[in-house]
Write a protein that holds these residues in place. Structure first.
Motif, PDB file in Angstrom:
ATOM      1  N   MET A  31      75.591  55.536  78.507  1.00  0.00           N
ATOM      2  CA  MET A  31      75.498  56.847  79.135  1.00  0.00           C
ATOM      3  C   MET A  31      74.027  57.150  79.385  1.00  0.00           C
ATOM      4  O   MET A  31      73.172  56.846  78.579  1.00  0.00           O
ATOM      5  CB  MET A  31      76.123  57.899  78.226  1.00  0.00           C
ATOM      6  CG  MET A  31      75.857  59.314  78.632  1.00  0.00           C
ATOM      7  SD  MET A  31      76.985  60.138  79.768  1.00  0.00           S
ATOM      8  CE  MET A  31      78.566  59.913  79.049  1.00  0.00           C
ATOM      9  N   VAL A  32      73.763  57.754  80.496  1.00  0.00           N
ATOM     10  CA  VAL A  32      72.409  58.129  80.896  1.00  0.00           C
ATOM     11  C   VAL A  32      72.339  59.640  81.012  1.00  0.00           C
ATOM     12  O   VAL A  32      73.245  60.262  81.565  1.00  0.00           O
ATOM     13  CB  VAL A  32      72.035  57.499  82.256  1.00  0.00           C
ATOM     14  CG1 VAL A  32      70.695  57.998  82.731  1.00  0.00           C
ATOM     15  CG2 VAL A  32      72.031  55.988  82.169  1.00  0.00           C
ATOM     16  N   LYS A  33      71.267  60.205  80.493  1.00  0.00           N
ATOM     17  CA  LYS A  33      71.023  61.642  80.652  1.00  0.00           C
ATOM     18  C   LYS A  33      70.027  61.813  81.788  1.00  0.00           C
ATOM     19  O   LYS A  33      69.090  61.032  81.914  1.00  0.00           O
ATOM     20  CB  LYS A  33      70.468  62.205  79.351  1.00  0.00           C
ATOM     21  CG  LYS A  33      70.434  63.689  79.316  1.00  0.00           C
ATOM     22  CD  LYS A  33      70.126  64.176  77.919  1.00  0.00           C
ATOM     23  CE  LYS A  33      70.478  65.635  77.864  1.00  0.00           C
ATOM     24  NZ  LYS A  33      70.460  66.158  76.538  1.00  0.00           N
ATOM     25  N   MET A  34      70.229  62.825  82.637  1.00  0.00           N
ATOM     26  CA  MET A  34      69.363  63.036  83.787  1.00  0.00           C
ATOM     27  C   MET A  34      68.749  64.423  83.708  1.00  0.00           C
ATOM     28  O   MET A  34      69.450  65.410  83.491  1.00  0.00           O
ATOM     29  CB  MET A  34      70.178  62.885  85.075  1.00  0.00           C
ATOM     30  CG  MET A  34      69.341  62.878  86.315  1.00  0.00           C
ATOM     31  SD  MET A  34      70.220  62.302  87.788  1.00  0.00           S
ATOM     32  CE  MET A  34      71.564  63.443  87.917  1.00  0.00           C
ATOM     33  N   ASN A  35      67.415  64.489  83.849  1.00  0.00           N
ATOM     34  CA  ASN A  35      66.673  65.742  83.799  1.00  0.00           C
ATOM     35  C   ASN A  35      65.748  65.847  85.001  1.00  0.00           C
ATOM     36  O   ASN A  35      65.504  64.874  85.698  1.00  0.00           O
ATOM     37  CB  ASN A  35      65.848  65.817  82.509  1.00  0.00           C
ATOM     38  CG  ASN A  35      66.717  65.860  81.277  1.00  0.00           C
ATOM     39  OD1 ASN A  35      67.582  66.704  81.148  1.00  0.00           O
ATOM     40  ND2 ASN A  35      66.510  64.923  80.367  1.00  0.00           N
ATOM     41  N   ASP A  37      70.528  55.038  77.232  1.00  0.00           N
ATOM     42  CA  ASP A  37      70.847  54.817  75.821  1.00  0.00           C
ATOM     43  C   ASP A  37      70.241  53.537  75.258  1.00  0.00           C
ATOM     44  O   ASP A  37      70.269  53.334  74.053  1.00  0.00           O
ATOM     45  CB  ASP A  37      72.365  54.751  75.622  1.00  0.00           C
ATOM     46  CG  ASP A  37      73.012  56.123  75.721  1.00  0.00           C
ATOM     47  OD1 ASP A  37      72.299  57.132  75.591  1.00  0.00           O
ATOM     48  OD2 ASP A  37      74.236  56.175  75.914  1.00  0.00           O
ATOM     49  N   SER A  38      69.752  52.656  76.128  1.00  0.00           N
ATOM     50  CA  SER A  38      69.165  51.404  75.630  1.00  0.00           C
ATOM     51  C   SER A  38      68.014  50.981  76.532  1.00  0.00           C
ATOM     52  O   SER A  38      67.952  51.365  77.704  1.00  0.00           O
ATOM     53  CB  SER A  38      70.210  50.285  75.584  1.00  0.00           C
ATOM     54  OG  SER A  38      70.547  49.863  76.893  1.00  0.00           O
ATOM     55  N   GLU A  39      67.129  50.183  75.968  1.00  0.00           N
ATOM     56  CA  GLU A  39      66.006  49.667  76.747  1.00  0.00           C
ATOM     57  C   GLU A  39      66.504  48.772  77.879  1.00  0.00           C
ATOM     58  O   GLU A  39      65.999  48.831  79.004  1.00  0.00           O
ATOM     59  CB  GLU A  39      65.055  48.886  75.835  1.00  0.00           C
ATOM     60  CG  GLU A  39      63.810  48.411  76.524  1.00  0.00           C
ATOM     61  CD  GLU A  39      62.811  47.760  75.584  1.00  0.00           C
ATOM     62  OE1 GLU A  39      61.930  47.038  76.103  1.00  0.00           O
ATOM     63  OE2 GLU A  39      62.889  47.957  74.364  1.00  0.00           O
ATOM     64  N   LYS A  52      65.883  49.168  81.881  1.00  0.00           N
ATOM     65  CA  LYS A  52      65.326  48.121  82.746  1.00  0.00           C
ATOM     66  C   LYS A  52      66.237  47.880  83.943  1.00  0.00           C
ATOM     67  O   LYS A  52      65.768  47.741  85.067  1.00  0.00           O
ATOM     68  CB  LYS A  52      65.131  46.833  81.954  1.00  0.00           C
ATOM     69  CG  LYS A  52      64.704  45.647  82.800  1.00  0.00           C
ATOM     70  CD  LYS A  52      63.386  45.108  82.374  1.00  0.00           C
ATOM     71  CE  LYS A  52      62.961  43.868  83.131  1.00  0.00           C
ATOM     72  NZ  LYS A  52      62.530  44.109  84.490  1.00  0.00           N
ATOM     73  N   ARG A  53      67.543  47.827  83.697  1.00  0.00           N
ATOM     74  CA  ARG A  53      68.496  47.628  84.794  1.00  0.00           C
ATOM     75  C   ARG A  53      68.371  48.741  85.831  1.00  0.00           C
ATOM     76  O   ARG A  53      68.280  48.486  87.035  1.00  0.00           O
ATOM     77  CB  ARG A  53      69.930  47.576  84.247  1.00  0.00           C
ATOM     78  CG  ARG A  53      70.967  47.280  85.330  1.00  0.00           C
ATOM     79  CD  ARG A  53      72.385  47.474  84.832  1.00  0.00           C
ATOM     80  NE  ARG A  53      72.738  48.872  84.694  1.00  0.00           N
ATOM     81  CZ  ARG A  53      73.036  49.700  85.702  1.00  0.00           C
ATOM     82  NH1 ARG A  53      73.007  49.261  86.956  1.00  0.00           N
ATOM     83  NH2 ARG A  53      73.350  50.961  85.480  1.00  0.00           N
ATOM     84  N   LEU A  54      68.342  49.988  85.354  1.00  0.00           N
ATOM     85  CA  LEU A  54      68.220  51.123  86.262  1.00  0.00           C
ATOM     86  C   LEU A  54      66.903  51.079  87.029  1.00  0.00           C
ATOM     87  O   LEU A  54      66.869  51.281  88.243  1.00  0.00           O
ATOM     88  CB  LEU A  54      68.328  52.437  85.488  1.00  0.00           C
ATOM     89  CG  LEU A  54      69.689  52.761  84.890  1.00  0.00           C
ATOM     90  CD1 LEU A  54      69.578  53.910  83.900  1.00  0.00           C
ATOM     91  CD2 LEU A  54      70.699  53.058  85.991  1.00  0.00           C
ATOM     92  N   PHE A  55      65.809  50.820  86.311  1.00  0.00           N
ATOM     93  CA  PHE A  55      64.495  50.798  86.949  1.00  0.00           C
ATOM     94  C   PHE A  55      64.419  49.702  88.014  1.00  0.00           C
ATOM     95  O   PHE A  55      63.951  49.938  89.129  1.00  0.00           O
ATOM     96  CB  PHE A  55      63.384  50.605  85.916  1.00  0.00           C
ATOM     97  CG  PHE A  55      62.017  50.681  86.514  1.00  0.00           C
ATOM     98  CD1 PHE A  55      61.431  51.911  86.779  1.00  0.00           C
ATOM     99  CD2 PHE A  55      61.323  49.531  86.855  1.00  0.00           C
ATOM    100  CE1 PHE A  55      60.181  51.998  87.363  1.00  0.00           C
ATOM    101  CE2 PHE A  55      60.073  49.601  87.442  1.00  0.00           C
ATOM    102  CZ  PHE A  55      59.499  50.842  87.696  1.00  0.00           C
ATOM    103  N   PRO A 108      54.953  50.295  86.138  1.00  0.00           N
ATOM    104  CA  PRO A 108      55.999  49.360  85.728  1.00  0.00           C
ATOM    105  C   PRO A 108      56.725  49.837  84.466  1.00  0.00           C
ATOM    106  O   PRO A 108      56.162  50.582  83.662  1.00  0.00           O
ATOM    107  CB  PRO A 108      55.245  48.064  85.444  1.00  0.00           C
ATOM    108  CG  PRO A 108      53.914  48.227  86.077  1.00  0.00           C
ATOM    109  CD  PRO A 108      53.625  49.695  86.124  1.00  0.00           C
ATOM    110  N   TYR A 109      57.963  49.410  84.289  1.00  0.00           N
ATOM    111  CA  TYR A 109      58.745  49.737  83.095  1.00  0.00           C
ATOM    112  C   TYR A 109      58.148  48.966  81.922  1.00  0.00           C
ATOM    113  O   TYR A 109      58.258  47.743  81.856  1.00  0.00           O
ATOM    114  CB  TYR A 109      60.211  49.356  83.339  1.00  0.00           C
ATOM    115  CG  TYR A 109      61.174  49.824  82.287  1.00  0.00           C
ATOM    116  CD1 TYR A 109      61.434  51.180  82.115  1.00  0.00           C
ATOM    117  CD2 TYR A 109      61.843  48.927  81.482  1.00  0.00           C
ATOM    118  CE1 TYR A 109      62.327  51.616  81.152  1.00  0.00           C
ATOM    119  CE2 TYR A 109      62.755  49.349  80.525  1.00  0.00           C
ATOM    120  CZ  TYR A 109      62.991  50.689  80.362  1.00  0.00           C
ATOM    121  OH  TYR A 109      63.885  51.126  79.420  1.00  0.00           O
TER     122      TYR A 109
END
Length: 145
Positions: free
Chosen positions: A1-5, A93-95, A99-102, A114-115
């Motif tokens: 799950m990802v939180k977005m702000n 929720d995880s590094e 990385k996948r999202l970035f 860079p990430y």
């Protein structure tokens, strides 16, 4: 799950703006740090006392969300352009998910940072996607505990 702000950049008025928002929404700042509190920034030279007092990062919880901001002031950052001074900040929720999202969001776009591990204890990256939308991905390593 990802939180977005939502992440806002101000031309030196972040503290004034966030005191205003705090008066409306209530609560306390989750974090408030100034440029003088961070490590020296490469190529920026010594900070003037005035620049040192500008906001490096501020956050204000609003319900289950977080409104965040900084003063994007030269030479620390390019000048703020109103209308493009908003970023979507993702908190995975995880590094690995970060990385996948970035990697997916930055494909065909432009990477501003860079990430990578950062001084505040997070793995962070910033990019503009191929449609011109600004993204921040911030995985707090302390979440893993």
């Amino acid at each position: 799950m990802v939180k977005m702000n939502t992440y806002l950049n101000f031309p030196g008025t972040a503290e004034e703006a966030f005191n205003f928002y705090k008066s409306i929404f209530g609560g306390e700042f989750g974090m408030l740090s100034r440029y003088k509190d961070g490590p020296p920034m490469e190529g920026a030279g010594p900070l003037s006392p005035e620049l040192g007092e500008k906001i490096l990062h501020v956050s204000l919880p609003i319900g289950d969300n977080m409104l965040m901001a900084s003063d994007a002031v030269p030479p620390m950052c390019p000048p703020v352009t109103m209308g493009t001074n908003v970023s979507i900040s993702l908190h995975p929720d995880s590094e690995a998910e970060g990385k996948r999202l970035f990697d997916a969001l930055s494909a065909g776009g432009e990477i501003q940072c860079p990430y990578q591990p950062m001084f505040w204890g997070a793995v962070y990256g910033m990019c503009t996607d191929k449609f011109g939308i600004q993204w921040m991905v911030n995985y707090e390593q302390s979440q893993a505990a």
